[in-house]
Design a protein around this motif. Structure first.
Motif, PDB file in Angstrom:
ATOM      1  N   LYS A  57       0.802  -1.224   0.000  1.00 19.03           N
ATOM      2  CA  LYS A  57       0.000   0.000   0.000  1.00 19.03           C
ATOM      3  C   LYS A  57       0.834   1.273   0.000  1.00 19.03           C
ATOM      4  O   LYS A  57       0.325   2.351  -0.258  1.00 19.03           O
ATOM      5  CB  LYS A  57      -0.883   0.058   1.264  1.00 19.03           C
ATOM      6  N   ARG A  59       2.104   2.290   2.785  1.00 15.90           N
ATOM      7  CA  ARG A  59       1.516   2.891   3.984  1.00 15.90           C
ATOM      8  C   ARG A  59       2.565   3.009   5.066  1.00 15.90           C
ATOM      9  O   ARG A  59       3.349   2.089   5.272  1.00 15.90           O
ATOM     10  CB  ARG A  59       0.395   1.977   4.458  1.00 15.90           C
ATOM     11  N   SER A 144      -8.040  -0.901   3.909  1.00 13.87           N
ATOM     12  CA  SER A 144      -8.677  -0.740   2.608  1.00 13.87           C
ATOM     13  C   SER A 144      -7.634  -1.041   1.523  1.00 13.87           C
ATOM     14  O   SER A 144      -6.454  -0.719   1.673  1.00 13.87           O
ATOM     15  CB  SER A 144      -9.212   0.681   2.478  1.00 13.87           C
ATOM     16  N   ASN A 146      -6.394   0.026  -1.214  1.00 15.87           N
ATOM     17  CA  ASN A 146      -5.962   1.087  -2.123  1.00 15.87           C
ATOM     18  C   ASN A 146      -4.517   1.431  -1.820  1.00 15.87           C
ATOM     19  O   ASN A 146      -4.029   1.146  -0.730  1.00 15.87           O
ATOM     20  CB  ASN A 146      -6.831   2.344  -1.910  1.00 15.87           C
ATOM     21  N   SER A 152     -10.650   4.770  -1.080  1.00 13.42           N
ATOM     22  CA  SER A 152     -10.857   3.349  -0.823  1.00 13.42           C
ATOM     23  C   SER A 152     -11.608   2.719  -1.994  1.00 13.42           C
ATOM     24  O   SER A 152     -12.446   3.359  -2.617  1.00 13.42           O
ATOM     25  CB  SER A 152     -11.672   3.163   0.455  1.00 13.42           C
TER      26      SER A 152
HETATM   27 MG    MG Z   1      -7.844   3.138   4.338  1.00 10.81          MG
END
Ligand code: MG
Ligand code: TXA
Length: 348
Positions: A57, A59, A144, A146, A152
Motif C-alpha cells: 500500500k 503505507r 482498505s 488502495n 478506498s
Molecule cells: Mg484506508
C-alpha cells in the motif's frame, strides 16, 4: 501472475476461497470485498504478512491495521479484556460495519498494530469476507485495498488499478453495499470514543451505549488537531483536481456551482461537478457526475469514492461538489468529502 476470481455472496466459489486461504496461510496477500470497502488481507498473526501489506500500500508502518474475525469467540484470543459496553455493542452490531479498539493480547504482533498496545477488530457481515477469514485461519489484517492516499476501493477494478501488480489474488464480489469504511469506536479509555464516523451513526451507537464522545479531531477542520486513529491524521485522499465543496441552502447550491464552473470553463479548465440525480438537470456545462439520489442517502455513500476516482482518471482540473448533509450518514459522507477537499469550502 495475479489471479482475479469472481463470486457473489449468494454463490460462493468454495474452491477459489480455499486457494485464497492457502495463499494467506503461506503469508501472501489477497484482496476481498466487505460490506464497507474492499480490504487487502494478510494473516494478522504473521508479522511478515503485515509488513507486506504496508509495503504493497505504501503505507507508513506506524498506521495500525484492523484485524478481521469471522467468529465471535475468536475475539477472546486477541484482546486482553472486553469492557461491558463493548460487549453490548458487539451484540447489537456484529457482524457489521463496526470496528472496536481493545487492549491487545500477546498473540497480536506489533507489526500488525503499528507498534500500539491496542488492536482494532472488525467482524464483517459480507459472506465472502467471512468465508475467506475462516479459510485463512480466523484472523485477517485488512486495511482498505488502495494505495495509501487514494480513495478506498468500492469495486474490484479499483483494487486492480492500485495494487494489481503487487498482490497474489483479488476476489471480485461486485460493488460493495456501503461504500464508506467502518465506524471505529475506541474502548481503551474510560468511556468509548468514536474515532471514525461511518454507516453506524451516532444515534445508533447511543441507542446501545448512552452518550458517546466523538474524537475532537473528526469535528475539526484544523489538521493540527491530532486524532487518536493514526490513519485519520494523515493527509487523506486528495484528488489531482482542486476539489471545492459548496455549502448552504440546498436550493441555492446549483446556482452558485453554475457560476463557479462557468468561470473555470471560460478560463479553459476541464471542470467537473458532483451533484445528485435530483439536481443534475440544473447544470448546462461541465463534466457532470451524479453521485446518487438525495432521497436515498445510501446511494450517495456507495458512489462517493467511485466518482472521485472517475474524475482523476478523466484528468479533470477543478471539481465543484454539492454538500450532502443527509439525515443519517451525512456526517460520515461529509467527513470523507471534506477531507478529500482539504476542507476547501465555499459557504453561501
Ligand atoms: Mg484506508
Ligand atoms: O471498513 C473498514 O474498516 C475497512 C474494511 C477493509 O474492513 N478497513 C479499513 O482499514 O478502513 P484502514 O486501515 O484503511 O483504516 C483503519 C483505521 C486507520 O485510520 C487506523 O489508523 C485506525 O483504523 N486504527 C487501526 N488500529 C488502531 C488502533 N489500535 N488505535 C487507533 N486507531 C487504529
Amino acid at each position: 501472475m495475479m489471479k482475479i476470481v469472481q463470486m457473489t455472496e449468494k454463490q460462493l466459489n468454495i474452491e477459489a476461497l480455499r486457494k485464497a486461504g492457502e495463499i494467506l496461510q503461506r503469508g501472501g496477500l489477497v484482496a476481498f470485498p466487505t460490506e464497507t470497502v474492499y480490504g487487502l488481507g494478510g494473516n494478522a498473526l504473521d508479522p511478515e504478512a503485515s509488513k507486506k501489506i504496508y509495503a504493497a500500500k505504501g503505507r507508513p508502518s506506524d498506521n495500525p491495521l484492523i484485524v478481521h474475525i469471522a467468529k465471535i469467540e475468536d475475539l477472546l484470543a486477541i484482546v486482553s479484556e472486553i469492557p461491558e459496553k463493548a460487549e453490548r455493542l458487539k451484540k447489537a452490531y456484529w457482524p457489521g460495519p463496526l470496528t472496536m479498539i481493545f487492549h491487545k493480547s500477546d498473540k497480536v504482533p506489533y507489526e500488525t498494530t503499528g507498534g500500539l498496545d491496542s488492536v482494532a477488530v472488525r467482524f464483517p457481515s459480507n459472506r465472502i469476507a467471512k468465508a475467506l477469514i475462516q479459510q485463512a485461519g480466523g484472523y485477517l489484517a485488512a486495511p482498505s485495498a488502495n494505495i495509501s492516499g487514494r480513495p478506498s476501493p468500492t469495486l474490484a477494478v479499483h483494487v486492480q488499478e492500485d495494487l494489481g501488480d503487487r498482490i497474489d489474488m483479488i476476489i471480485d464480489g461486485g460493488q460493495v453495499d456501503i461504500g464508506l469504511e467502518s465506524t471505529i469506536v475506541d474502548f481503551t479509555e474510560d468511556s468509548p470514543i468514536v474515532l471514525r464516523p461511518g454507516y453506524l451513526d451516532r444515534s445508533m451507537l447511543e441507542q446501545v451505549l448512552g452518550e458517546v464522545r466523538i474524537d475532537h479531531a473528526i469535528l475539526s477542520a484544523d489538521s493540527r488537531v491530532r486524532s487518536k486513529a493514526p490513519g485519520m491524521r494523515y493527509k487523506h485522499y486528495a484528488p489531482q483536481a482542486d476539489l471545492v465543496v459548496v455549502k448552504g441552502l440546498e436550493k441555492d447550491i446549483p446556482g452558485k456551482i453554475r457560476e463557479l464552473v462557468h468561470e473555470k470553463i471560460d478560463a479553459g479548465y476541464k471542470t467537473g461537478i458532483i451533484c445528485t440525480s435530483e439536481t443534475k438537470g440544473e447544470y448546462p456545462e461541465g463534466i457532470i457526475c451524479s453521485i446518487g439520489c438525495r432521497a436515498d442517502e445510501e446511494s450517495i455513500a456507495r458512489h462517493l469514492y467511485e466518482v472521485l476516482r472517475k474524475f482523476d482518471n478523466d484528468g479533470v482540473e477543478y471539481i465543484y461538489s454539492e454538500s450532502f448533509y443527509t439525515p443519517r450518514i451525512g456526517e460520515a459522507i461529509m467527513n470523507r468529502l471534506l477531507k478529500a477537499a482539504g476542507h476547501e469550502i465555499i459557504e453561501i
